[in-house]
Design a protein around this motif. Structure first.
Motif, PDB file in Angstrom:
ATOM      1  N   GLY A 254       0.810  -1.215   0.000  1.00 22.11           N
ATOM      2  CA  GLY A 254       0.000   0.000   0.000  1.00 22.11           C
ATOM      3  C   GLY A 254       0.840   1.259   0.000  1.00 22.11           C
ATOM      4  O   GLY A 254       0.555   2.223  -0.722  1.00 22.11           O
TER       5      GLY A 254
ATOM      6  N   ALA B 219       0.940   3.920  -3.163  1.00 20.86           N
ATOM      7  CA  ALA B 219       0.543   5.303  -2.911  1.00 20.86           C
ATOM      8  C   ALA B 219       1.687   6.263  -3.238  1.00 20.86           C
ATOM      9  O   ALA B 219       1.475   7.309  -3.873  1.00 20.86           O
ATOM     10  CB  ALA B 219       0.112   5.468  -1.462  1.00 20.86           C
TER      11      ALA B 219
ATOM     12  N   ASN C  35      -8.805   6.275  -2.878  1.00 19.75           N
ATOM     13  CA  ASN C  35      -8.335   4.903  -3.031  1.00 19.75           C
ATOM     14  C   ASN C  35      -8.954   4.239  -4.257  1.00 19.75           C
ATOM     15  O   ASN C  35     -10.157   4.378  -4.513  1.00 19.75           O
ATOM     16  CB  ASN C  35      -8.704   4.068  -1.801  1.00 19.75           C
ATOM     17  CG  ASN C  35      -7.826   4.356  -0.606  1.00 19.75           C
ATOM     18  OD1 ASN C  35      -6.620   4.548  -0.746  1.00 19.75           O
ATOM     19  ND2 ASN C  35      -8.415   4.377   0.580  1.00 19.75           N
TER      20      ASN C  35
ATOM     21  N   GLY D  68      -1.247   2.910   2.348  1.00 18.74           N
ATOM     22  CA  GLY D  68      -1.501   4.013   1.438  1.00 18.74           C
ATOM     23  C   GLY D  68      -1.868   5.290   2.165  1.00 18.74           C
ATOM     24  O   GLY D  68      -1.388   6.378   1.822  1.00 18.74           O
TER      25      GLY D  68
ATOM     26  N   TYR E 103      -4.019  -2.046  -6.342  1.00 14.06           N
ATOM     27  CA  TYR E 103      -4.273  -0.887  -5.480  1.00 14.06           C
ATOM     28  C   TYR E 103      -3.516   0.325  -5.992  1.00 14.06           C
ATOM     29  O   TYR E 103      -2.430   0.207  -6.556  1.00 14.06           O
ATOM     30  CB  TYR E 103      -3.834  -1.168  -4.032  1.00 14.06           C
ATOM     31  CG  TYR E 103      -3.906   0.063  -3.145  1.00 14.06           C
ATOM     32  CD1 TYR E 103      -5.138   0.628  -2.814  1.00 14.06           C
ATOM     33  CD2 TYR E 103      -2.751   0.679  -2.687  1.00 14.06           C
ATOM     34  CE1 TYR E 103      -5.203   1.779  -2.028  1.00 14.06           C
ATOM     35  CE2 TYR E 103      -2.808   1.825  -1.900  1.00 14.06           C
ATOM     36  CZ  TYR E 103      -4.041   2.366  -1.580  1.00 14.06           C
ATOM     37  OH  TYR E 103      -4.116   3.509  -0.818  1.00 14.06           O
TER      38      TYR E 103
ATOM     39  N   LEU F 105      -4.075   5.038  -6.320  1.00 12.08           N
ATOM     40  CA  LEU F 105      -4.771   6.262  -5.934  1.00 12.08           C
ATOM     41  C   LEU F 105      -5.121   7.113  -7.148  1.00 12.08           C
ATOM     42  O   LEU F 105      -4.407   7.115  -8.148  1.00 12.08           O
ATOM     43  CB  LEU F 105      -3.878   7.124  -5.025  1.00 12.08           C
ATOM     44  CG  LEU F 105      -3.375   6.565  -3.703  1.00 12.08           C
ATOM     45  CD1 LEU F 105      -2.379   7.540  -3.083  1.00 12.08           C
ATOM     46  CD2 LEU F 105      -4.535   6.299  -2.748  1.00 12.08           C
TER      47      LEU F 105
ATOM     48  N   THR G  44       9.459   3.638  -1.187  1.00 12.73           N
ATOM     49  CA  THR G  44       8.567   4.315  -0.242  1.00 12.73           C
ATOM     50  C   THR G  44       9.042   5.723   0.110  1.00 12.73           C
ATOM     51  O   THR G  44       8.452   6.383   0.966  1.00 12.73           O
ATOM     52  CB  THR G  44       8.417   3.489   1.053  1.00 12.73           C
ATOM     53  OG1 THR G  44       9.719   3.206   1.598  1.00 12.73           O
ATOM     54  CG2 THR G  44       7.673   2.190   0.785  1.00 12.73           C
TER      55      THR G  44
END
Length: 351
Positions: free
Chosen positions: A82, A86, A105, A125, A149, A151, A207
């Motif tokens: 997640g 994101a 989302n 996320g 997944y 955004l 990340t």
């Protein structure tokens, strides 16, 4: 890391992360016949000159950035997946020189999986968006056998401070803010061949928000001539997009490229993502690679990145300042060479 799960999310995905993108050549053919009858003048960036996000001006001081990105699992840990997805989606706002306002989302999920797994994905996320200074404002979900997944992100930017792919000039220095190799390393992880420390380095990179890198480029003002982020189309694929928008050729120094640990080892082990072949097919005919650069180095050049760094063409006078700051490890990786009139004359060379 989050709660322990017996399910390996990457085993449920046919392609991992941004390697799942449709090839740039096929995508170009899909959008080529699309011609909108009415395009408001406030739409500063749309299908006319395809960039990392759409930009719509709402006042003399403000323009809204709109973008979306989602993909199948690139790692097995739900929270980390997640956070990576994101961070990758938010990057398009930063590539345009903007700030994140909010996100929605986007979820496709197998109903057979425990709901706690999806909760962890959404938590990862949400916390990434919070680190960006934004908020999750809602979402949409569908049932799907393959988990996905991402955004839909809304940002804001000053209309006169937008960073775009077009604008690179001969003599510009090419810089990159993150190391390459996430596609090779995550493919090695999917096959059970990755070293734990190498995977940890890739996760740290994926990340890391491009927020501060973007701020530094925006603060430099007109000395930054073009910018984009490096994701699924690889370094050379996204460089080709910039070169095409700018009508320039580019030259890269392979030895100057920042690489994640042991990336060449994974290339030699055959851990090449499926997206690599699509990238070669899309732009390979416009790339000249020196004979001493072997097939494993070429696998790195065409490696589809997930949540990669910002890539920019800058005035040489800016390099001294950018190289001396310690917040973002920008690396000088090449230069813009010739200006051309015919897109077929655009060449990316790697030496």
């Amino acid at each position: 890391m989050s709660i322990q799960q017996p399910v390996r999310l990457t085993e449920l995905a046919s392609c991992a992360g941004c390697a799942a993108k449709i090839g740039a050549d096929m995508l170009a053919q899909v959008v080529k016949p699309l011609r909108q009858r009415v395009v408001p003048e406030q739409l500063l960036i749309g299908l006319g000159a395809i960039d990392d996000a759409a930009v719509y001006q709402v006042s003399e001081q403000q323009a809204v950035i709109s973008t979306a990105d989602f993909f199948p699992p690139v790692v097995d840990d739900p929270y980390t997946f997640g956070a990576i997805a994101a961070t990758n989606a938010l990057s398009d706002v930063y590539a345009m020189g903007g700030q994140v306002l909010m996100a929605i989302n986007l979820v496709a999920w197998p109903e057979s999986l425990d709901t706690s797994i999806l909760s962890e994905v959404l938590r990862g996320g949400m916390e990434a968006v919070e680190r960006a200074g934004g908020a999750i404002a809602g979402g949409h979900s569908i049932s799907d056998e393959e988990p996905k997944y991402g955004l839909a992100v809304t940002g804001i930017v000053h209309p006169r401070r937008i960073l775009t792919k077009g604008g690179a000039r001969p003599g510009d220095i090419l810089v990159l803010s993150k190391p390459l190799g996430t596609g090779l390393i995550t493919t090695a992880q999917k096959r059970g061949l990755v070293h734990e420390d190498d995977m940890a380095a890739a996760v740290t990179s994926m990340t890391t928000l491009n927020k501060r890198a973007s701020e530094l480029l925006v603060e430099a003002g007109p000395a930054v001539h073009a910018a984009t982020d490096i994701t699924g189309f690889s370094l050379l694929g996204h460089a080709w997009e910039m070169a095409t928008q700018s009508k320039t050729c580019m030259r890269f120094d392979y030895t100057a490229l920042p690489l994640l640990p042991n990336v060449r080892h994974y290339a030699e082990a055959g851990c090449t993502p499926g997206g690599t072949a699509r990238n070669v097919r899309s732009v390979g005919s416009h790339v000249h690679i020196s004979e001493h650069i072997d097939q494993y180095a070429q696998a790195i050049l065409f490696d589809p990145q997930t949540s990669g760094g910002l890539f920019a063409a800058i005035d040489p006078v800016l390099w001294e300042t950018l190289s001396q700051q310690s917040e973002v490890p920008f690396r000088r990786i090449g230069e813009v060479t010739d200006l051309v009139s015919d897109p077929e004359q655009i060449i990316l060379s790697v030496e």
